[in-house]
Write a protein that holds these residues in place. Structure first.
Motif, mmCIF file in Angstrom:
data_model
loop_
_atom_site.group_PDB
_atom_site.id
_atom_site.type_symbol
_atom_site.label_atom_id
_atom_site.label_comp_id
_atom_site.label_asym_id
_atom_site.label_seq_id
_atom_site.Cartn_x
_atom_site.Cartn_y
_atom_site.Cartn_z
ATOM 1 N N GLY A 1 0.813 -1.212 0.000
ATOM 2 C CA GLY A 1 0.000 0.000 0.000
ATOM 3 C C GLY A 1 0.847 1.262 0.000
ATOM 4 N N TRP A 2 1.906 1.263 0.793
ATOM 5 C CA TRP A 2 2.797 2.426 0.836
ATOM 6 C C TRP A 2 3.418 2.684 -0.537
ATOM 7 N N MET A 3 3.901 1.611 -1.171
ATOM 8 C CA MET A 3 4.546 1.774 -2.474
ATOM 9 C C MET A 3 3.541 2.203 -3.544
ATOM 10 N N GLU A 4 2.342 1.648 -3.499
ATOM 11 C CA GLU A 4 1.323 2.033 -4.477
ATOM 12 C C GLU A 4 0.954 3.509 -4.350
ATOM 13 N N LYS A 5 0.907 4.020 -3.125
ATOM 14 C CA LYS A 5 0.611 5.441 -2.892
ATOM 15 C C LYS A 5 1.832 6.332 -3.113
ATOM 16 N N GLY A 6 3.009 5.726 -3.128
ATOM 17 C CA GLY A 6 4.235 6.518 -3.238
ATOM 18 C C GLY A 6 4.589 7.215 -1.942
ATOM 19 N N SER A 7 4.092 6.692 -0.820
ATOM 20 C CA SER A 7 4.360 7.335 0.469
ATOM 21 C C SER A 7 5.605 6.781 1.158
ATOM 22 N N ALA A 8 6.029 5.579 0.761
ATOM 23 C CA ALA A 8 7.243 4.986 1.328
ATOM 24 C C ALA A 8 7.700 3.842 0.441
ATOM 25 N N TYR A 9 9.013 3.645 0.444
ATOM 26 C CA TYR A 9 9.613 2.556 -0.316
ATOM 27 C C TYR A 9 10.535 1.771 0.620
ATOM 28 N N PRO A 10 10.014 0.714 1.232
ATOM 29 C CA PRO A 10 10.846 -0.132 2.091
ATOM 30 C C PRO A 10 11.556 -1.206 1.264
ATOM 31 N N PHE A 11 12.838 -1.364 1.510
ATOM 32 C CA PHE A 11 13.634 -2.332 0.773
ATOM 33 C C PHE A 11 14.258 -3.348 1.723
ATOM 34 N N ALA A 12 14.226 -4.605 1.305
ATOM 35 C CA ALA A 12 15.004 -5.650 1.959
ATOM 36 C C ALA A 12 16.417 -5.556 1.409
ATOM 37 N N LEU A 13 17.417 -5.612 2.277
ATOM 38 C CA LEU A 13 18.815 -5.591 1.856
ATOM 39 C C LEU A 13 19.306 -7.032 1.800
ATOM 40 N N VAL A 14 19.587 -7.497 0.605
ATOM 41 C CA VAL A 14 19.958 -8.892 0.389
ATOM 42 C C VAL A 14 21.326 -8.932 -0.279
ATOM 43 N N THR A 15 22.244 -9.711 0.275
ATOM 44 C CA THR A 15 23.577 -9.814 -0.311
ATOM 45 C C THR A 15 23.498 -10.580 -1.624
ATOM 46 N N TRP A 16 24.311 -10.164 -2.586
ATOM 47 C CA TRP A 16 24.363 -10.857 -3.873
ATOM 48 C C TRP A 16 24.952 -12.247 -3.711
ATOM 49 N N GLU A 17 26.081 -12.352 -3.013
ATOM 50 C CA GLU A 17 26.808 -13.621 -2.956
ATOM 51 C C GLU A 17 26.054 -14.716 -2.201
ATOM 52 N N GLU A 18 25.552 -14.402 -1.007
ATOM 53 C CA GLU A 18 24.907 -15.432 -0.187
ATOM 54 C C GLU A 18 23.389 -15.384 -0.260
ATOM 55 N N ALA A 19 22.825 -14.389 -0.938
ATOM 56 C CA ALA A 19 21.365 -14.172 -0.971
ATOM 57 C C ALA A 19 20.812 -14.102 0.453
ATOM 58 N N GLU A 20 21.545 -13.415 1.318
ATOM 59 C CA GLU A 20 21.222 -13.323 2.739
ATOM 60 C C GLU A 20 20.572 -11.977 3.045
ATOM 61 N N LEU A 21 19.421 -11.998 3.695
ATOM 62 C CA LEU A 21 18.771 -10.773 4.158
ATOM 63 C C LEU A 21 19.560 -10.238 5.353
ATOM 64 N N VAL A 22 20.056 -8.988 5.250
ATOM 65 C CA VAL A 22 20.907 -8.442 6.306
ATOM 66 C C VAL A 22 20.281 -7.264 7.034
ATOM 67 N N GLY A 23 19.204 -6.691 6.478
ATOM 68 C CA GLY A 23 18.574 -5.541 7.115
ATOM 69 C C GLY A 23 17.569 -4.897 6.191
ATOM 70 N N THR A 24 17.253 -3.646 6.478
ATOM 71 C CA THR A 24 16.250 -2.929 5.707
ATOM 72 C C THR A 24 16.602 -1.451 5.619
ATOM 73 N N ILE A 25 16.088 -0.824 4.583
ATOM 74 C CA ILE A 25 16.176 0.624 4.447
ATOM 75 C C ILE A 25 14.880 1.095 3.804
ATOM 76 N N THR A 26 14.374 2.217 4.287
ATOM 77 C CA THR A 26 13.121 2.778 3.785
ATOM 78 C C THR A 26 13.322 4.257 3.526
ATOM 79 N N ILE A 27 12.693 4.741 2.474
ATOM 80 C CA ILE A 27 12.591 6.183 2.285
ATOM 81 C C ILE A 27 11.105 6.516 2.326
ATOM 82 N N ARG A 28 10.738 7.347 3.316
ATOM 83 C CA ARG A 28 9.353 7.801 3.486
ATOM 84 C C ARG A 28 9.215 9.149 2.798
#
Length: 182
Positions: free
Chosen positions: A56-83
């Motif tokens: 819903g946030w992305m569809e409205k353009g109110s926030a873009y939360p991203f999963a941070l995933v490493t290329w090599e291990e495909a490991e989720l390491v954290g998150t970053i969002t721009i509101r």
């Protein structure tokens, strides 16, 4: 808009429900809670509820939360969002990295890429971030991205039973210099 961003070591992508267990595992840490505004405990249910809001946030353009995933291990390491604050053409950056992945530069790498996304693709005028005053590592991340310290809001946040000072960092599109990380 369903953006996916890349850096040299990270793939920044929208979260999926399959990420909830790892998000809960990483965020359910009293040290993370002490240095961010993430609630503790951070249960699997909280992670699922949080991820459910993203579309819903992305569809409205109110926030873009991203999963941070490493290329090599495909490991989720954290998150970053721009509101996004559309009325004032600005965005607020917020992020956290799981404790096992601290000190590897992931937050700086992701923040640089999201700042670039904010200025070059969302056409923002200003990007800013707030950090709890005692979180020196996050202050360094923001400085490494080109953001400048703008001031401290005294006892601005009621955090874990006490009032905490909050430092504000920001950067304008006119002073932005891309720190390419591909």
């Amino acid at each position: 808009m369903d953006p996916q961003l890349n850096t040299r070591r990270l793939h920044l992508r929208p979260f999926s429900y399959t990420d909830a267990k790892k998000v809960s595992k990483l965020a359910d840490d009293p040290v993370i809670a002490a240095t961010t505004q993430i609630p503790y405990p951070f249960t699997l249910e909280k992670a699922e509820d949080w991820i459910a809001l993203h579309r819903g946030w992305m569809e409205k353009g109110s926030a873009y939360p991203f999963a941070l995933v490493t290329w090599e291990e495909a490991e989720l390491v954290g998150t970053i969002t721009i509101r996004i604050d559309k009325n004032h053409h600005k965005g607020e950056l917020a992020y956290w990295i799981g404790k096992p992945y601290w000190g590897k530069g992931y937050a700086t790498e992701a923040a640089r890429r999201v700042i670039r996304f904010g200025f070059e693709e969302l056409y923002l005028h200003r990007i800013w971030a707030q950090v709890i005053h005692s979180n020196a590592a996050s202050q360094k991340v923001l400085e490494y991205t080109g953001m400048s310290y703008e001031g401290t809001l005294k006892e601005d946040l009621y955090h874990q039973g006490t009032y905490a000072d909050v430092d504000i960092y920001g950067i304008l599109s006119s002073t932005y210099v891309s720190h390419e990380t591909k």
